[in-house]
Design a protein around this motif. Structure first.
Motif, PDB file in Angstrom:
ATOM      1  N   ARG A  80       0.828  -1.212   0.000  1.00 54.10           N
ATOM      2  CA  ARG A  80       0.000   0.000   0.000  1.00 54.10           C
ATOM      3  C   ARG A  80       0.861   1.260   0.000  1.00 54.10           C
ATOM      4  N   ALA A  81       1.987   1.206   0.673  1.00 53.25           N
ATOM      5  CA  ALA A  81       2.859   2.383   0.779  1.00 53.25           C
ATOM      6  C   ALA A  81       3.603   2.658  -0.528  1.00 53.25           C
ATOM      7  N   LYS A  82       3.690   1.685  -1.405  1.00 55.99           N
ATOM      8  CA  LYS A  82       4.453   1.830  -2.650  1.00 55.99           C
ATOM      9  C   LYS A  82       3.980   3.035  -3.469  1.00 55.99           C
ATOM     10  N   ALA A  83       2.674   3.246  -3.549  1.00 56.18           N
ATOM     11  CA  ALA A  83       2.126   4.368  -4.331  1.00 56.18           C
ATOM     12  C   ALA A  83       2.518   5.719  -3.709  1.00 56.18           C
ATOM     13  N   LEU A  84       2.587   5.771  -2.376  1.00 56.87           N
ATOM     14  CA  LEU A  84       2.935   7.030  -1.708  1.00 56.87           C
ATOM     15  C   LEU A  84       4.411   7.367  -1.827  1.00 56.87           C
ATOM     16  N   LEU A  85       5.244   6.367  -1.908  1.00 52.79           N
ATOM     17  CA  LEU A  85       6.686   6.595  -1.921  1.00 52.79           C
ATOM     18  C   LEU A  85       7.251   6.808  -3.321  1.00 52.79           C
ATOM     19  N   ASN A 107      12.360  21.731  -3.255  1.00 54.65           N
ATOM     20  CA  ASN A 107      13.115  21.041  -4.292  1.00 54.65           C
ATOM     21  C   ASN A 107      14.447  21.768  -4.436  1.00 54.65           C
ATOM     22  N   MET A 108      15.514  21.146  -3.958  1.00 56.74           N
ATOM     23  CA  MET A 108      16.844  21.757  -3.977  1.00 56.74           C
ATOM     24  C   MET A 108      17.522  21.464  -5.322  1.00 56.74           C
ATOM     25  N   PRO A 109      18.225  22.429  -5.888  1.00 62.88           N
ATOM     26  CA  PRO A 109      18.820  22.265  -7.217  1.00 62.88           C
ATOM     27  C   PRO A 109      19.735  21.051  -7.363  1.00 62.88           C
ATOM     28  N   LYS A 110      20.541  20.769  -6.367  1.00 61.41           N
ATOM     29  CA  LYS A 110      21.512  19.681  -6.511  1.00 61.41           C
ATOM     30  C   LYS A 110      21.041  18.344  -5.956  1.00 61.41           C
ATOM     31  N   VAL A 111      20.134  18.357  -4.966  1.00 63.37           N
ATOM     32  CA  VAL A 111      19.720  17.094  -4.344  1.00 63.37           C
ATOM     33  C   VAL A 111      18.274  16.718  -4.635  1.00 63.37           C
ATOM     34  N   GLY A 112      17.500  17.603  -5.216  1.00 59.23           N
ATOM     35  CA  GLY A 112      16.100  17.302  -5.534  1.00 59.23           C
ATOM     36  C   GLY A 112      15.185  17.548  -4.350  1.00 59.23           C
ATOM     37  N   ASN A 113      14.026  16.860  -4.361  1.00 57.22           N
ATOM     38  CA  ASN A 113      13.046  17.025  -3.284  1.00 57.22           C
ATOM     39  C   ASN A 113      13.609  16.496  -1.972  1.00 57.22           C
ATOM     40  N   LEU A 114      13.308  17.201  -0.884  1.00 57.47           N
ATOM     41  CA  LEU A 114      13.792  16.786   0.434  1.00 57.47           C
ATOM     42  C   LEU A 114      12.831  15.773   1.051  1.00 57.47           C
ATOM     43  N   ARG A 115      12.787  14.610   0.420  1.00 59.70           N
ATOM     44  CA  ARG A 115      11.979  13.491   0.902  1.00 59.70           C
ATOM     45  C   ARG A 115      12.534  12.205   0.324  1.00 59.70           C
ATOM     46  N   GLN A 116      12.281  11.116   1.020  1.00 58.11           N
ATOM     47  CA  GLN A 116      12.722   9.827   0.521  1.00 58.11           C
ATOM     48  C   GLN A 116      11.676   9.270  -0.421  1.00 58.11           C
ATOM     49  N   SER A 117      12.156   8.629  -1.477  1.00 56.73           N
ATOM     50  CA  SER A 117      11.256   7.930  -2.396  1.00 56.73           C
ATOM     51  C   SER A 117      11.924   6.617  -2.769  1.00 56.73           C
ATOM     52  N   THR A 118      11.104   5.594  -2.950  1.00 57.15           N
ATOM     53  CA  THR A 118      11.622   4.277  -3.300  1.00 57.15           C
ATOM     54  C   THR A 118      10.534   3.476  -4.004  1.00 57.15           C
ATOM     55  N   MET A 119      10.951   2.523  -4.804  1.00 56.52           N
ATOM     56  CA  MET A 119       9.989   1.625  -5.462  1.00 56.52           C
ATOM     57  C   MET A 119       9.753   0.375  -4.613  1.00 56.52           C
ATOM     58  N   GLU A 120      10.617   0.121  -3.643  1.00 55.88           N
ATOM     59  CA  GLU A 120      10.495  -1.068  -2.783  1.00 55.88           C
ATOM     60  C   GLU A 120      10.567  -0.675  -1.308  1.00 55.88           C
ATOM     61  N   ARG A 146      10.475   0.206   8.377  1.00 52.68           N
ATOM     62  CA  ARG A 146      11.477   1.250   8.184  1.00 52.68           C
ATOM     63  C   ARG A 146      10.830   2.631   8.323  1.00 52.68           C
ATOM     64  N   VAL A 147      11.565   3.564   8.922  1.00 52.45           N
ATOM     65  CA  VAL A 147      11.091   4.933   9.098  1.00 52.45           C
ATOM     66  C   VAL A 147      11.681   5.794   7.982  1.00 52.45           C
ATOM     67  N   TYR A 148      10.829   6.517   7.276  1.00 49.25           N
ATOM     68  CA  TYR A 148      11.220   7.408   6.177  1.00 49.25           C
ATOM     69  C   TYR A 148      10.976   8.849   6.613  1.00 49.25           C
ATOM     70  N   PHE A 149      11.530   9.794   5.863  1.00 52.85           N
ATOM     71  CA  PHE A 149      11.377  11.203   6.232  1.00 52.85           C
ATOM     72  C   PHE A 149      10.879  12.037   5.061  1.00 52.85           C
ATOM     73  N   MET A 150      10.349  13.190   5.422  1.00 53.76           N
ATOM     74  CA  MET A 150       9.930  14.209   4.461  1.00 53.76           C
ATOM     75  C   MET A 150      10.119  15.557   5.154  1.00 53.76           C
ATOM     76  N   ILE A 151      10.750  16.510   4.470  1.00 55.94           N
ATOM     77  CA  ILE A 151      11.011  17.829   5.035  1.00 55.94           C
ATOM     78  C   ILE A 151      10.094  18.850   4.367  1.00 55.94           C
ATOM     79  N   PHE A 152       9.466  19.694   5.168  1.00 62.83           N
ATOM     80  CA  PHE A 152       8.609  20.762   4.653  1.00 62.83           C
ATOM     81  C   PHE A 152       9.257  22.100   4.978  1.00 62.83           C
TER      82      PHE A 152
END
Length: 161
Positions: A83-88, A109-122, A127-133
């Motif tokens: 279920r989490a796959k679609a969100l990540l 969205n930082m120029p060199k590192v991209g969005n400040l959040r974790q994304s994965t297909m698996e 596991r604990v993931y992060f997102m920065i606002f």
């Protein structure tokens, strides 16, 4: 020859007053919900929300201030990887709503590192993931209530630590 003494009295006072007024007019303005929302990309400002956190495959762990209060760190744990796959996925829209002001805060969205959040297909269960606002200058204090909108799910009334 003696140096001339400057006798501008009224003219000096007028120049000082004009400089003072110009400084006040150019002082930074307080951020309002509308000014913070204008800084968001259009997709974030208009993202539809139809559900709640049930069935998202993740659970909120905490929201806390970071970067001396300029950013908010949202931590979440994967409970159901399928279920989490679609969100990540990288393109999933996410934003934070500051309940006291109604301001919507996006993921920077930082120029060199991209969005400040974790994304994965698996995603991995447990596991604990992060997102920065980005707070965009808005004062978000510990104890404030926020809502996190993540894809079509909403996590309501989370307390900022």
């Amino acid at each position: 020859m003696l140096p001339r003494r400057h006798e501008g009295g009224l003219a000096d006072l007028l120049v000082f007053a004009l400089v003072l007024l110009a400084g006040c007019a150019s002082a930074p303005k307080a951020h309002t919900a509308a000014s913070v929302e204008r800084a968001l990309p259009p997709a974030v400002a208009t993202a539809p929300v139809s559900g709640d956190s049930e069935g998202a495959g993740i659970e909120a762990v905490r929201v806390h201030r970071t970067a001396h209060g300029h950013m908010l760190d949202f931590r979440y744990r994967v409970t159901d990887p399928e279920r989490a796959k679609a969100l990540l996925k990288r393109g999933t829209v996410a934003y934070l709503v500051h309940e006291p002001t109604g301001a919507k805060l996006g993921v920077p969205n930082m120029p060199k590192v991209g969005n400040l959040r974790q994304s994965t297909m698996e995603p991995e269960k447990g596991r604990v993931y992060f997102m920065i606002f980005s707070a965009n200058g808005l004062a978000v204090n510990p104890g404030d209530k926020v809502d996190i909108v993540f894809g079509k799910y909403r996590f309501d009334h989370l307390t900022v630590q």
